[in-house]
Design an enzyme around this catalytic site. Structure first.
Site, mmCIF file in Angstrom:
data_model
loop_
_atom_site.group_PDB
_atom_site.id
_atom_site.type_symbol
_atom_site.label_atom_id
_atom_site.label_comp_id
_atom_site.label_asym_id
_atom_site.label_seq_id
_atom_site.Cartn_x
_atom_site.Cartn_y
_atom_site.Cartn_z
ATOM 1 N N ASP A 154 62.639 42.010 41.680
ATOM 2 C CA ASP A 154 62.391 42.135 40.937
ATOM 3 C C ASP A 154 63.654 42.673 38.665
ATOM 4 O OD1 ASP A 154 59.830 41.849 42.399
ATOM 5 O OD2 ASP A 154 59.138 43.815 42.108
ATOM 6 N N GLU A 386 61.118 49.584 53.498
ATOM 7 C CA GLU A 386 61.211 48.019 52.085
ATOM 8 C C GLU A 386 62.710 47.685 52.193
ATOM 9 O OE1 GLU A 386 59.094 49.033 48.266
ATOM 10 O OE2 GLU A 386 59.229 46.858 47.653
HETATM 11 C C1 GLC Z 1 57.847 43.730 45.192
HETATM 12 C C2 GLC Z 1 59.545 42.582 45.666
HETATM 13 C C3 GLC Z 1 59.236 41.658 45.890
HETATM 14 C C4 GLC Z 1 57.479 41.521 47.213
HETATM 15 C C5 GLC Z 1 56.853 42.750 46.492
HETATM 16 C C6 GLC Z 1 55.402 42.478 47.571
HETATM 17 O O1 GLC Z 1 58.305 43.236 43.594
HETATM 18 O O2 GLC Z 1 60.459 42.652 44.731
HETATM 19 O O3 GLC Z 1 59.870 40.184 46.156
HETATM 20 O O4 GLC Z 1 57.170 40.711 47.150
HETATM 21 O O5 GLC Z 1 57.441 43.807 46.507
HETATM 22 O O6 GLC Z 1 56.390 43.560 48.740
#
Ligand code: GLC
Length: 421
Positions: A154, A386
């Site tokens: 992101d 995460e």
């Molecule tokens: C964030 C991450 C993405 C992932 C999502 C859900 O947006 O950047 O890669 O898929 O979270 O975990």
């Protein structure tokens, strides 16, 4: 409690019956590449449930072949931007209007060893998705992205060049962020970045999610080593499956053509100044200035010249000397490096998994092991977060994270099997 028990508990906690959410609170829907990695982890103890995860993801596919980044099976007030903001989308289930890295075919190939029927069941849908990437996001063989969210990384500083070149939509409809309510705002994207993310969504919605127009006319257009190398690798796996299940020569020839075009276009991501694969702003030709955690995916894609690969290894060595837990999402030598801010520094489980897999396959076992240990050491220190601070191993953003648990299980399973052999 053992790490294995903790990992299993997390996947059970986040299980929603036919799909698994990434984590409670911050991400209450089904995410594309999350589900695929989650299936890999679940397959270590329940292959039917793992397969259900894949099938449920495929239910979200659009008629044009795209598999969206998020499938909204419910409208959760705690998530923004939800289905209302993305507007009318053509799939059977409400979704976002952009995609995510196509790890699907690579993982399906691993999950269906010796199970031709399952490969056959999903082959055409995977083929259609790959065709979508080439048709709708391809520019002379280079796979581009129209939104930083499409890359799965992101707010990586890779996207700053493309975001700097665009304006916030003057008529941007007001909105309230929800992500900052679930996690420390210091770890999350900034307000200006968010305004731009939502401006791109507003543009896509305004053109009825015409995907080729979004690529050609949208406010943001970059080439991404993550999407490009992951698709190239996925095409190799798709080709192997096509041969295995006896697909016609036209299908085989099409996949071979995609691979050839992908290999050729990889050079366009080679940043001659940094001497590494980086993102590029397609319209201005400007390269992103640092080594990210997808720069080393050339090994996974089996792409790049001997020289490009050896320079990539040298970057990995340089970075390894700078951090305590490999592999940071952004270059520690660059000013934009922030060890705790999401994709601006923290290490991520799925990126370590893919990069390490490629390094090992290409004969760089020691480099592969550094990435594996970086993640495992961080998990042992802090749990299943995460992402993790690459300097301290401290967990960042959300805890009880599904793909971190899934990847730990996949590696643990591999280790057990090797021990038993
Ligand atoms: C964030 C991450 C993405 C992932 C999502 C859900 O947006 O950047 O890669 O898929 O979270 O975990």
């Amino acid at each position: 409690m053992s790490l294995k028990k903790q990992a299993l508990d997390i996947l059970a906690l986040n299980d929603r019956g036919t799909y698994t959410i990434p984590t409670q609170g911050l991400y209450p829907h089904q995410w594309n590449w999350d589900s695929v990695f989650i299936a890999l982890g679940i397959a270590t103890y329940d292959s039917d449930r793992a397969w259900t995860e894949i099938l449920s993801l495929l239910e979200g596919q659009w008629p044009d072949g795209m598999i969206p980044s998020i499938i909204f099976r419910s409208d959760e007030p705690g998530y923004f931007p939800g289905p209302d903001r993305w507007g009318d989308t053509p799939g059977a289930i409400a979704s976002t209007g952009v995609s995510q890295p196509p790890v699907l075919a690579t993982i399906v190939r691993q999950l269906t060893v010796g199970d031709q029927q399952r490969r056959k069941d999903v082959f055409d849908q995977m083929f259609a998705w790959h065709a979508w990437f080439h048709d709708k996001r391809g520019i002379d063989g280079l796979i581009t992205n129209v939104h930083p969210w499409e890359t799965g990384r992101d707010n990586c500083p890779e996207w700053d060049i493309g975001l700097d070149r665009m304006d916030v939509a003057p008529d941007l409809a007001p909105y309230t962020r929800q992500d900052n309510k679930h996690s420390d705002p210091r770890f999350r994207p900034t307000e200006l970045q968010y305004d731009k993310y939502i401006s791109i969504v507003q543009f896509g919605e305004s053109i009825g999610w015409d995907q080729r127009r979004l690529t050609d006319e949208g406010p943001f257009l970059m080439g991404d080593p993550n999407l490009h190398f992951i698709l190239l690798r996925a095409n190799r796996d798709l080709l192997a499956m096509a041969k295995d299940i006896g697909k016609p020569p036209t299908v085989i020839a099409q996949i071979e053509a995609w691979i050839e075009a992908g290999l050729k276009a990889a050079d366009r991501l080679w940043n001659p100044e940094l001497e590494a694969f980086t993102a590029i702003d397609v319209r201005s030709g400007t390269f992103s200035p640092g080594f990210s955690n997808c720069s080393g995916l050339c090994f996974y894609a089996d792409a790049g010249s001997v020289e490009q690969r050896s320079k990539t290894l040298a970057h990995l060595d340089r970075i390894n000397a700078d951090v305590n837990y490999m592999l940071p999402s952004w270059d520690p030598n660059d000013d934009a490096f922030e060890p705790q801010r999401y994709w601006c520094g923290p290490l991520w489980a799925q990126m370590n998994y893919l990069t390490s897999m490629g390094l090992r396959e290409q004969g760089y076992a020691a480099h592969a092991m550094e990435l594996r240990c970086g993640l495992i050491d961080a998990i042992e220190k802090s749990g299943f977060w995460e992402c993790f601070d690459p300097m301290t191993g401290e967990g960042c953003v959300s805890r009880n994270f599904s793909w971190t648990a899934a990847i730990w299980l996949a590696w643990d399973n591999e280790t057990q099997q090797q021990g038993a052999a």
